[in-house]
Motif scaffolding. Structure first.
Motif, mmCIF file in Angstrom:
data_model
loop_
_atom_site.group_PDB
_atom_site.id
_atom_site.type_symbol
_atom_site.label_atom_id
_atom_site.label_comp_id
_atom_site.label_asym_id
_atom_site.label_seq_id
_atom_site.Cartn_x
_atom_site.Cartn_y
_atom_site.Cartn_z
ATOM 1 N N ASN A 94 0.847 -1.181 0.000
ATOM 2 C CA ASN A 94 0.000 0.000 0.000
ATOM 3 C C ASN A 94 0.894 1.246 0.000
ATOM 4 O O ASN A 94 1.692 1.429 0.916
ATOM 5 C CB ASN A 94 -0.894 -0.015 1.241
ATOM 6 C CG ASN A 94 -1.932 1.094 1.226
ATOM 7 O OD1 ASN A 94 -1.614 2.249 1.039
ATOM 8 N ND2 ASN A 94 -3.181 0.722 1.436
ATOM 9 N N LEU A 96 0.355 4.340 0.649
ATOM 10 C CA LEU A 96 0.182 5.227 1.801
ATOM 11 C C LEU A 96 0.991 4.731 2.983
ATOM 12 O O LEU A 96 1.657 5.521 3.670
ATOM 13 C CB LEU A 96 -1.295 5.330 2.179
ATOM 14 C CG LEU A 96 -1.590 6.129 3.453
ATOM 15 C CD1 LEU A 96 -1.090 7.562 3.332
ATOM 16 C CD2 LEU A 96 -3.078 6.089 3.775
ATOM 17 N N HIS A 97 0.969 3.432 3.223
ATOM 18 C CA HIS A 97 1.745 2.874 4.327
ATOM 19 C C HIS A 97 3.245 3.122 4.104
ATOM 20 O O HIS A 97 3.982 3.447 5.044
ATOM 21 C CB HIS A 97 1.470 1.383 4.471
ATOM 22 C CG HIS A 97 0.041 1.073 4.793
ATOM 23 N ND1 HIS A 97 -0.496 -0.193 4.666
ATOM 24 C CD2 HIS A 97 -0.980 1.866 5.228
ATOM 25 C CE1 HIS A 97 -1.774 -0.154 5.003
ATOM 26 N NE2 HIS A 97 -2.086 1.081 5.342
ATOM 27 N N TRP A 114 -3.823 12.957 5.004
ATOM 28 C CA TRP A 114 -3.066 12.498 3.837
ATOM 29 C C TRP A 114 -3.946 12.555 2.595
ATOM 30 O O TRP A 114 -5.109 12.144 2.626
ATOM 31 C CB TRP A 114 -2.585 11.070 4.041
ATOM 32 C CG TRP A 114 -1.497 10.932 5.064
ATOM 33 C CD1 TRP A 114 -1.662 10.896 6.423
ATOM 34 C CD2 TRP A 114 -0.103 10.827 4.821
ATOM 35 N NE1 TRP A 114 -0.442 10.776 7.039
ATOM 36 C CE2 TRP A 114 0.536 10.725 6.083
ATOM 37 C CE3 TRP A 114 0.681 10.796 3.669
ATOM 38 C CZ2 TRP A 114 1.914 10.599 6.216
ATOM 39 C CZ3 TRP A 114 2.053 10.672 3.792
ATOM 40 C CH2 TRP A 114 2.658 10.578 5.052
ATOM 41 N N ARG A 115 -3.379 13.052 1.504
ATOM 42 C CA ARG A 115 -4.063 13.069 0.209
ATOM 43 C C ARG A 115 -3.051 12.781 -0.892
ATOM 44 O O ARG A 115 -1.849 12.976 -0.713
ATOM 45 C CB ARG A 115 -4.726 14.430 -0.039
ATOM 46 C CG ARG A 115 -5.833 14.736 0.969
ATOM 47 C CD ARG A 115 -6.371 16.136 0.838
ATOM 48 N NE ARG A 115 -7.258 16.435 1.965
ATOM 49 C CZ ARG A 115 -8.567 16.174 1.991
ATOM 50 N NH1 ARG A 115 -9.146 15.625 0.935
ATOM 51 N NH2 ARG A 115 -9.306 16.470 3.041
ATOM 52 N N ALA A 202 -6.254 9.634 -0.066
ATOM 53 C CA ALA A 202 -4.967 8.946 0.038
ATOM 54 C C ALA A 202 -5.003 7.527 -0.512
ATOM 55 O O ALA A 202 -3.961 6.973 -0.864
ATOM 56 C CB ALA A 202 -4.508 8.932 1.490
ATOM 57 N N ASP A 203 -6.186 6.918 -0.578
ATOM 58 C CA ASP A 203 -6.299 5.544 -1.078
ATOM 59 C C ASP A 203 -6.811 5.492 -2.514
ATOM 60 O O ASP A 203 -7.325 4.466 -2.954
ATOM 61 C CB ASP A 203 -7.204 4.716 -0.161
ATOM 62 C CG ASP A 203 -8.625 5.283 -0.083
ATOM 63 O OD1 ASP A 203 -8.877 6.396 -0.623
ATOM 64 O OD2 ASP A 203 -9.493 4.626 0.527
ATOM 65 N N TRP A 206 -4.271 3.504 -8.174
ATOM 66 C CA TRP A 206 -3.001 3.838 -8.841
ATOM 67 C C TRP A 206 -2.703 2.728 -9.827
ATOM 68 O O TRP A 206 -1.993 1.787 -9.516
ATOM 69 C CB TRP A 206 -1.899 3.985 -7.794
ATOM 70 C CG TRP A 206 -0.610 4.551 -8.302
ATOM 71 C CD1 TRP A 206 -0.391 5.246 -9.443
ATOM 72 C CD2 TRP A 206 0.664 4.453 -7.657
ATOM 73 N NE1 TRP A 206 0.933 5.605 -9.564
ATOM 74 C CE2 TRP A 206 1.610 5.127 -8.466
ATOM 75 C CE3 TRP A 206 1.105 3.867 -6.458
ATOM 76 C CZ2 TRP A 206 2.938 5.223 -8.136
ATOM 77 C CZ3 TRP A 206 2.442 3.964 -6.126
ATOM 78 C CH2 TRP A 206 3.357 4.646 -6.949
ATOM 79 N N GLU A 212 -3.038 -3.407 -2.489
ATOM 80 C CA GLU A 212 -4.129 -3.861 -1.612
ATOM 81 C C GLU A 212 -4.541 -2.699 -0.717
ATOM 82 O O GLU A 212 -3.699 -1.952 -0.213
ATOM 83 C CB GLU A 212 -3.654 -5.038 -0.759
ATOM 84 C CG GLU A 212 -3.299 -6.284 -1.552
ATOM 85 C CD GLU A 212 -4.509 -6.935 -2.205
ATOM 86 O OE1 GLU A 212 -5.616 -6.766 -1.654
ATOM 87 O OE2 GLU A 212 -4.329 -7.608 -3.240
ATOM 88 N N ALA A 213 -5.830 -2.560 -0.486
ATOM 89 C CA ALA A 213 -6.323 -1.465 0.359
ATOM 90 C C ALA A 213 -5.881 -1.672 1.806
ATOM 91 O O ALA A 213 -5.634 -2.782 2.237
ATOM 92 C CB ALA A 213 -7.845 -1.383 0.274
#
Length: 213
Positions: A94, A96-97, A114-115, A202-203, A206, A212-213
């Protein structure tokens, strides 16, 4: 030149490959050689770097200062001002992580909001690297010990710089890091347009690096 009202958008397409080889495999990246069939039927060789993908974080504090780092980059023989960034080390990770991890490891801070700022291919003519640049707001220091760094990061410097100063530096040819340049100009454009709250979540999907979400 004709003007069009159509939406300008990149599209997926893949031309036929007759053969493919990997003449070099490195620690994180490799080089691939493809024989690609052109529209006229001719076959040409294309060499390019295969890259796992990256994330970068433009961390913006309440005073509109951007958190930047300065470190030595051997290929260009310069110390560059950059925004925190790192590789997607795990396939399907992910992003974002990964971005949250890089912000903690390189700057020892966390963020509440987060965006997605923008998604880019760094050098699509010679590398398949895709970078997702995040905007992080609500920045605060992380308690506890700092992450143990090594190599170039041992000599890394941290600073918080006003956004307009970074925009000026990019346009003046004084700041050259890809993610920093794209990031600060994208933030400036968003502020001049629909605002930062209108950016993608942020999710957001892509396609270049599905996760994975």
């Amino acid at each position: 030149m004709a003007h069009t009202a159509h939406r300008i958008q990149d599209t997926a397409e893949e031309w036929r490959i007759n053969a493919s080889a990997t003449p070099f495999t490195g620690n994180k990246t490799s080089v691939r050689t493809d024989e690609v069939v052109m529209p006229d039927g001719s076959v040409v060789t294309r060499d390019y770097q295969v890259h796992p993908g990256s994330v970068a974080v433009l961390a913006l504090d309440d005073d509109m200062h951007v958190l930047v780092i300065n470190q030595y980059r051997h290929p260009v023989r310069q110390r560059l001002w950059e925004i925190p960034a790192g590789l997607l080390d795990v396939p399907g990770e992910n992003p974002l992580h990964a971005a949250q991890r890089e912000l903690y490891e390189e700057a020892h801070v966390k963020a509440e909001d987060w965006r997605v700022l923008t998604d880019v291919y760094t050098t699509p003519g010679g590398c398949d690297e895709a970078v997702r640049i995040f905007l992080a707001r609500g920045v605060s220091d992380v308690e506890g010990d700092r992450f143990a760094v090594e190599h170039e990061e041992l000599d890394m410097q941290l600073a918080r710089v006003p956004l307009p100063e970074l925009v000026r530096g990019v346009l003046a040819g004084e700041l050259h890091n890809n993610s920093l340049a794209v990031g600060v100009l994208a933030v400036a454009a968003a502020l001049a347009g629909e605002g930062l709250d209108a950016l993608r979540p942020a999710d957001a999907p892509w396609p270049a690096r599905p996760f994975e979400a």
